[in-house]
Design an enzyme around this catalytic site. Structure first.
Site, mmCIF file in Angstrom:
data_model
loop_
_atom_site.group_PDB
_atom_site.id
_atom_site.type_symbol
_atom_site.label_atom_id
_atom_site.label_comp_id
_atom_site.label_asym_id
_atom_site.label_seq_id
_atom_site.Cartn_x
_atom_site.Cartn_y
_atom_site.Cartn_z
ATOM 1 N N GLY A 90 34.569 39.821 39.906
ATOM 2 C CA GLY A 90 34.725 38.810 38.870
ATOM 3 C C GLY A 90 34.915 37.424 39.434
ATOM 4 O O GLY A 90 35.178 37.231 40.618
ATOM 5 N N HIS A 91 34.737 36.444 38.567
ATOM 6 C CA HIS A 91 35.024 35.049 38.879
ATOM 7 C C HIS A 91 36.094 34.570 37.908
ATOM 8 O O HIS A 91 36.045 34.876 36.720
ATOM 9 C CB HIS A 91 33.785 34.163 38.693
ATOM 10 C CG HIS A 91 32.640 34.523 39.575
ATOM 11 N ND1 HIS A 91 32.744 34.604 40.940
ATOM 12 C CD2 HIS A 91 31.343 34.804 39.284
ATOM 13 C CE1 HIS A 91 31.557 34.925 41.451
ATOM 14 N NE2 HIS A 91 30.701 35.048 40.464
ATOM 15 N N ASP B 282 36.097 37.524 46.369
ATOM 16 C CA ASP B 282 37.252 36.826 45.789
ATOM 17 C C ASP B 282 37.516 35.488 46.466
ATOM 18 O O ASP B 282 38.640 34.991 46.465
ATOM 19 C CB ASP B 282 38.528 37.696 45.873
ATOM 20 C CG ASP B 282 38.309 39.087 45.315
ATOM 21 O OD1 ASP B 282 37.819 39.193 44.186
ATOM 22 O OD2 ASP B 282 38.614 40.068 46.032
ATOM 23 N N ARG C 244 45.425 42.420 46.122
ATOM 24 C CA ARG C 244 44.513 42.265 47.256
ATOM 25 C C ARG C 244 45.276 42.331 48.565
ATOM 26 O O ARG C 244 46.410 41.846 48.662
ATOM 27 C CB ARG C 244 43.762 40.934 47.153
ATOM 28 C CG ARG C 244 42.831 40.858 45.949
ATOM 29 C CD ARG C 244 42.260 39.466 45.767
ATOM 30 N NE ARG C 244 41.480 39.390 44.529
ATOM 31 C CZ ARG C 244 41.350 38.304 43.780
ATOM 32 N NH1 ARG C 244 41.987 37.187 44.133
ATOM 33 N NH2 ARG C 244 40.624 38.320 42.686
ATOM 34 N N GLY D 75 38.967 23.199 48.361
ATOM 35 C CA GLY D 75 39.719 23.446 47.137
ATOM 36 C C GLY D 75 41.201 23.221 47.365
ATOM 37 O O GLY D 75 41.774 23.751 48.320
ATOM 38 N N LYS E 40 33.872 31.761 44.464
ATOM 39 C CA LYS E 40 32.483 31.325 44.298
ATOM 40 C C LYS E 40 32.265 30.641 42.950
ATOM 41 O O LYS E 40 31.462 29.715 42.834
ATOM 42 C CB LYS E 40 31.538 32.525 44.442
ATOM 43 C CG LYS E 40 31.567 33.152 45.831
ATOM 44 C CD LYS E 40 30.601 34.323 45.952
ATOM 45 C CE LYS E 40 31.083 35.558 45.222
ATOM 46 N NZ LYS E 40 32.309 36.138 45.781
ATOM 47 N N GLY E 41 33.008 31.090 41.935
ATOM 48 C CA GLY E 41 32.876 30.466 40.624
ATOM 49 C C GLY E 41 33.288 29.007 40.642
ATOM 50 O O GLY E 41 32.702 28.182 39.940
ATOM 51 N N GLN F 200 30.235 39.851 44.912
ATOM 52 C CA GLN F 200 30.766 40.421 46.157
ATOM 53 C C GLN F 200 30.625 39.400 47.295
ATOM 54 O O GLN F 200 30.741 38.212 47.054
ATOM 55 C CB GLN F 200 30.083 41.754 46.486
ATOM 56 C CG GLN F 200 30.101 42.765 45.358
ATOM 57 C CD GLN F 200 31.476 43.357 45.089
ATOM 58 O OE1 GLN F 200 32.400 43.165 45.856
ATOM 59 N NE2 GLN F 200 31.612 44.078 43.984
ATOM 60 N N THR G 2 38.766 41.679 38.140
ATOM 61 C CA THR G 2 38.210 42.783 37.365
ATOM 62 C C THR G 2 39.178 43.953 37.264
ATOM 63 O O THR G 2 39.334 44.557 36.207
ATOM 64 C CB THR G 2 36.889 43.250 38.002
ATOM 65 O OG1 THR G 2 35.925 42.199 37.873
ATOM 66 C CG2 THR G 2 36.355 44.496 37.325
#
Length: 429
Positions: free
Chosen positions: A40-41, A13, A304, A412, A16-17, A223, A299
């Site tokens: 997921g991304h 999480d 978290r 980011g 990476k996307g 992951q 997902t």
């Protein structure tokens, strides 16, 4: 032109996307080489948010060929649901390629995953219950079903029959669940064959030819390092190789083609599921990170677990993967904190550990040793130049870079596609 691997440095999480998206107009192929629809991304393009679970994030970039490699396990229902959802939103998905050696997740493995996790009780791993682990187990036990098997119904039925000998014994006798029939499983897979046929092929050969022709290929990990089956916090890990070593085995591309290794790390840290987490915050600061960062699983939707940045983990990930570059995401989430602690080492029963303890027991009992950095109050969302950041934010990035073992090449500053500061070219200076 380079092969670039994008690897999570923490427990997933990390964004990476976003890193893949940053390179979108400069690359030709994006390859998912491990995992399944258990992660997921999230990619934000303008006012549109796209949540991808199985597909490589490069599928959103025009001109990029997305590839699902042989190291991935594929839930066909999820695959086509994602494809249809993107098509409805005007995304061209016709270039998707899938390795004929990728394994398929059959229904009996989803059933086993869910029932096994329930029976573990307090010792549960925290899996998503999507059949990922049992399918990787089948792969290693040589009873798995691969994409190529779907195109020969006789072979497919033989493989299903062989697998069900053991699976039904476990489901019925150990877990008091119903058995599956060969016809039931075959009938759930065969309707996908015609749609899959133009997508499935020898993707390893295609990638070698592309790289030899000077194309740029990004290898996108599912992951992250601390969830890697070999190098993560075992047994609280995923069932695949999520580190740089998994790139070659999960794609069929030689390591000589991997020129850049990019690690993605949040400006803080999160984890989903069970397992040790030295810097975890179970207080108002942890909740603030969760709310400001939108820390709920792409997902699963699960909240978290959140904590301060852990430089011991960062150095470990840099060493395991050999990162050439790091991308720090979500720096904007730390705005408004008066001070920002960073874990620089661990205390384990009075002994200081500057590097990752070898023993999982020691890691479980590790207490963070913090160094505190002054925070900033300004909203930095969308800032594009490093020099425009508040001085304390600049100092935080520089300090984390020094502690992490590799240079930070991008930062980011918000959720949108262009909310990023690029300090160095990720394709190489």
């Amino acid at each position: 032109m380079p092969g670039v691997a994008i690897i999570g440095t923490q427990w997933g999480d990390e964004g990476k996307g976003k890193a893949t998206d940053l390179l979108g107009n400069r690359i030709d192929y994006v390859v998912k080489f491990n995992g399944g629809n258990n992660a997921g991304h999230t990619v934000v393009i303008g006012d549109e948010k796209y949540a991808l679970h199985l597909l490589p994030s490069g599928i959103l970039s025009p001109g990029v060929t997305p590839i699902i490699g042989n190291g991935v396990v594929v839930d066909l229902n999820v695959l086509f649901e994602e494809l249809e959802h993107l098509e409805e939103r005007g995304i061209d998905v016709s270039k998707l390629r899938i390795s004929g050696n990728a394994h398929v997740i059959p229904e009996y493995n989803r059933a086993l995953d869910q029932v096994t996790e329930r029976f573990l009780g307090k010792r549960r791993i925290g899996t998503t219950g999507r059949g990922i682990g049992p399918t990787y187990s089948d792969k290693m036990s040589r009873v798995g079903i691969r994409m190529q098997d779907l195109f020969d119904e006789g072979i497919l039925r033989q493989k299903i029959e062989g697998a069900l000998v053991q699976k039904n014994e476990m489901l019925v006798k150990a877990y008091n669940r119903r058995a599956f029939s060969v016809d039931e499983i075959a009938d759930s897979l065969l309707p996908f064959v015609d749609r899959l046929r133009p997508m499935v092929g020898d993707t390893a050969l295609e990638l070698h030819q592309a790289l030899d022709a000077g194309k740029t290929v990004v290898f996108e990990a599912g992951q992250a390092t601390m969830l890697d089956i070999d190098h993560g916090t075992y047994p609280y890990v995923t069932s695949s190789s999520a580190t740089a070593g998994g790139v070659a085995t999960g794609s069929g591309v030689s390591t000589r083609h991997i020129d850049r290794l990019v690690g993605i790390q949040k400006a803080y840290i999160t984890r989903v599921g069970s397992g040790p987490f030295p810097t975890e915050l179970d207080d108002e600061f942890g909740e603030k990170l969760r709310e400001r960062g939108g820390e709920f699983g792409t997902t699963t939707g699960r909240p978290r677990r959140t904590g301060w940045f852990d430089s011991v983990i960062a150095r470990y990930a840099s060493r395991i993967n050999g990162f050439t570059d790091l991308v720090m995401t979500k720096l904007d989430v730390l705005s408004t904190f008066e001070t920002i602690p960073v874990c620089v080492a661990y205390d384990v029963d009075g002994q200081r550990f500057d590097e990752m303890p070898m023993s999982q027991s020691d890691f479980h009992h590790a207490k963070p040793i913090y160094e505190e950095f002054p925070g900033w109050q300004e909203d930095i969302s969308g800032i594009r130049e490093f020099s425009d950041l508040p001085k304390n934010a600049q100092d935080y990035v520089k300090a984390v870079e020094e502690l992490s073992g590799a240079r930070i090449s991008a930062v980011g500053t918000g959720p949108a596609r262009d909310h990023i500061i690029e300090l160095h070219n990720l394709l190489g200076d």
